[in-house]
Design a protein around this motif. Structure first.
Motif, PDB file in Angstrom:
ATOM      1  N   ILE A 160      48.984  52.001  65.967  1.00  7.87           N
ATOM      2  CA  ILE A 160      48.517  53.094  66.873  1.00  7.87           C
ATOM      3  C   ILE A 160      47.875  52.187  68.338  1.00  7.87           C
ATOM      4  O   ILE A 160      47.270  51.263  68.133  1.00  7.87           O
ATOM      5  N   GLN A 161      48.006  52.978  69.062  1.00  2.23           N
ATOM      6  CA  GLN A 161      47.660  52.638  70.466  1.00  2.23           C
ATOM      7  C   GLN A 161      46.523  53.551  70.896  1.00  2.23           C
ATOM      8  O   GLN A 161      46.796  54.789  71.215  1.00  2.23           O
ATOM      9  N   ARG A 162      45.615  53.116  71.082  1.00  2.00           N
ATOM     10  CA  ARG A 162      44.059  53.776  71.479  1.00  2.00           C
ATOM     11  C   ARG A 162      44.097  53.751  72.950  1.00  2.00           C
ATOM     12  O   ARG A 162      43.911  52.636  73.426  1.00  2.00           O
ATOM     13  N   LYS A 163      43.703  55.012  73.366  1.00  2.00           N
ATOM     14  CA  LYS A 163      43.307  55.038  74.835  1.00  2.00           C
ATOM     15  C   LYS A 163      42.121  56.159  75.058  1.00  2.00           C
ATOM     16  O   LYS A 163      42.555  57.248  75.333  1.00  2.00           O
ATOM     17  N   GLY A 164      40.894  55.895  74.862  1.00  2.00           N
ATOM     18  CA  GLY A 164      39.511  56.625  75.107  1.00  2.00           C
ATOM     19  C   GLY A 164      39.833  57.848  74.198  1.00  2.00           C
ATOM     20  O   GLY A 164      39.558  57.883  73.036  1.00  2.00           O
ATOM     21  N   ASP A 165      40.219  59.119  74.669  1.00  2.00           N
ATOM     22  CA  ASP A 165      40.244  60.287  74.076  1.00  2.00           C
ATOM     23  C   ASP A 165      41.855  60.538  73.564  1.00  2.00           C
ATOM     24  O   ASP A 165      42.094  61.755  73.049  1.00  2.00           O
ATOM     25  N   GLU A 166      42.817  59.644  73.765  1.00  2.00           N
ATOM     26  CA  GLU A 166      44.136  59.723  73.413  1.00  2.00           C
ATOM     27  C   GLU A 166      44.676  58.849  72.315  1.00  2.00           C
ATOM     28  O   GLU A 166      44.155  57.452  72.255  1.00  2.00           O
ATOM     29  N   VAL A 202      61.667  52.416  69.171  1.00  2.00           N
ATOM     30  CA  VAL A 202      60.478  52.360  69.826  1.00  2.00           C
ATOM     31  C   VAL A 202      60.470  50.771  69.711  1.00  2.00           C
ATOM     32  O   VAL A 202      60.930  50.149  68.634  1.00  2.00           O
ATOM     33  N   GLU A 203      60.002  49.949  70.708  1.00  2.85           N
ATOM     34  CA  GLU A 203      59.765  48.563  70.648  1.00  2.85           C
ATOM     35  C   GLU A 203      58.399  48.067  70.886  1.00  2.85           C
ATOM     36  O   GLU A 203      57.621  48.918  71.513  1.00  2.85           O
ATOM     37  N   LEU A 204      57.597  47.224  70.070  1.00  4.99           N
ATOM     38  CA  LEU A 204      56.470  46.990  70.337  1.00  4.99           C
ATOM     39  C   LEU A 204      56.551  45.612  71.360  1.00  4.99           C
ATOM     40  O   LEU A 204      57.339  44.765  71.309  1.00  4.99           O
ATOM     41  N   ALA A 205      55.617  46.144  72.304  1.00  5.21           N
ATOM     42  CA  ALA A 205      55.577  45.200  73.728  1.00  5.21           C
ATOM     43  C   ALA A 205      54.186  44.570  73.729  1.00  5.21           C
ATOM     44  O   ALA A 205      53.375  44.665  73.112  1.00  5.21           O
ATOM     45  N   GLU A 206      54.431  43.785  74.845  1.00  6.59           N
ATOM     46  CA  GLU A 206      52.885  42.873  74.948  1.00  6.59           C
ATOM     47  C   GLU A 206      51.784  43.705  75.216  1.00  6.59           C
ATOM     48  O   GLU A 206      50.736  43.276  74.891  1.00  6.59           O
ATOM     49  N   ASN A 207      52.080  44.881  75.829  1.00  6.62           N
ATOM     50  CA  ASN A 207      50.701  45.783  76.262  1.00  6.62           C
ATOM     51  C   ASN A 207      50.729  47.222  75.585  1.00  6.62           C
ATOM     52  O   ASN A 207      50.309  48.032  76.110  1.00  6.62           O
ATOM     53  N   GLY A 208      51.417  47.168  74.674  1.00  8.56           N
ATOM     54  CA  GLY A 208      51.621  48.577  73.801  1.00  8.56           C
ATOM     55  C   GLY A 208      52.917  48.637  73.218  1.00  8.56           C
ATOM     56  O   GLY A 208      53.481  47.754  72.617  1.00  8.56           O
ATOM     57  N   PHE A 209      53.784  50.020  73.470  1.00 10.54           N
ATOM     58  CA  PHE A 209      54.882  50.253  73.120  1.00 10.54           C
ATOM     59  C   PHE A 209      55.894  50.501  74.209  1.00 10.54           C
ATOM     60  O   PHE A 209      55.541  50.927  75.143  1.00 10.54           O
ATOM     61  N   ALA A 210      57.050  50.281  73.752  1.00 12.10           N
ATOM     62  CA  ALA A 210      58.108  50.475  74.899  1.00 12.10           C
ATOM     63  C   ALA A 210      59.496  51.335  74.501  1.00 12.10           C
ATOM     64  O   ALA A 210      59.509  51.111  73.189  1.00 12.10           O
ATOM     65  N   GLY A 211      59.807  51.961  75.412  1.00 15.25           N
ATOM     66  CA  GLY A 211      61.237  52.641  74.842  1.00 15.25           C
ATOM     67  C   GLY A 211      61.092  54.216  75.594  1.00 15.25           C
ATOM     68  O   GLY A 211      59.893  54.699  75.833  1.00 15.25           O
TER      69      GLY A 211
END
Length: 258
Positions: A41-47, A97-106
């Motif tokens: 899970i990538q959390r971003k405030g309200d998202e 999806v790829e797990l990247a250094e700063n979240g997800f990539a793809g």
């Protein structure tokens, strides 16, 4: 998932949403027999952007999980004044999806973000102010779950839209679950484009299950003893007495003689 009108809230309300949103989604997942602890899970405030493996339970994301999210939102909002309601825009997409250094990539992650920004979601929110959640399925997810007959939903529950955000353009399927029918956006410039929902395609193969799925509202693995898949046309009637572990179950209700 993204909370509507988050930026217009004061600091205290924003903090409350950030506290309550993950807990609400956790409860919904448990109610649907899923475990969000298994998700990335990538959390971003309200998202929140959740990534999970494709494991055959994808139909339950658009069906059981969203149903429980709507139920949790209804209970949550019933205890608050209208200005403090939490309303969510939800998207389900799938792809590598790829797990990247700063979240997800793809490209699947980018597509999910573009779908979540679709004006059709905002229009549906405006057209249905009593709805706590609006849902957008990518065409791939729609055809491999709903049109494929793997959920309790019907193709007529969705409205066909064409999403255009920046360089992204794709077909998607819009629904306001609280209505129990297809969404109808406001008849104004920029409103959702509607069309005839596609009928299931006989013999169409299900989506590739070998990769990972990016989903704004995604599900995970279930606990021991919980079935991983079901079909809406496989329905049994069972009379039960005593306590029952019904995690992951779908219940139907009807009147005597009909």
């Amino acid at each position: 998932m993204d909370a509507q009108a988050y930026g217009s809230k004061n600091d205290r309300r924003q903090s409350e949403i950030q506290h309550d949103l993950p807990r609400l989604l956790d409860r919904a997942a448990r109610g649907a027999g899923m475990d969000r602890a298994q998700w990335q899970i990538q959390r971003k405030g309200d998202e929140q952007l959740a990534v999970r493996p494709l494991d055959g339970t994808e139909p339950r994301l658009a069906d059981d999980y969203i149903r429980h999210v709507v139920a949790e939102l209804r209970e949550y909002n019933a205890q608050r004044v209208p200005e403090a309601r939490m309303r969510l825009r939800a998207v389900i997409h799938q792809g590598l999806v790829e797990l990247a250094e700063n979240g997800f990539a793809g490209s699947a992650v980018v597509a999910t973000a573009r779908l979540l920004s679709a004006h059709q979601l905002y229009d549906a929110m405006a057209a249905h102010p009593d709805a706590d959640l609006v849902l957008l399925l990518s065409d791939d997810v729609f055809r491999s779950t709903v049109a494929g007959g793997h959920t309790t939903l019907s193709t007529s529950d969705f409205t066909h839209v064409t999403v255009r955000v920046k360089e992204y353009e794709a077909t998607a399927w819009l629904r306001v679950p609280a209505l129990g029918a297809a969404a109808r956006a406001a008849h104004e410039p920029g409103a959702a484009e509607t069309g005839t929902p596609a009928a299931p395609v006989p013999g169409e193969p299900a989506a590739d299950r070998s990769g990972a799925a990016a989903a704004g509202a995604a599900g995970g693995t279930t606990g021991p003893g919980v079935a991983h898949a079901y079909r809406a046309d496989r329905i049994n009637v069972t009379n039960v007495t005593g306590s029952v572990d019904a995690r992951g179950a779908v219940f139907g209700f009807g009147s005597t003689g009909g």
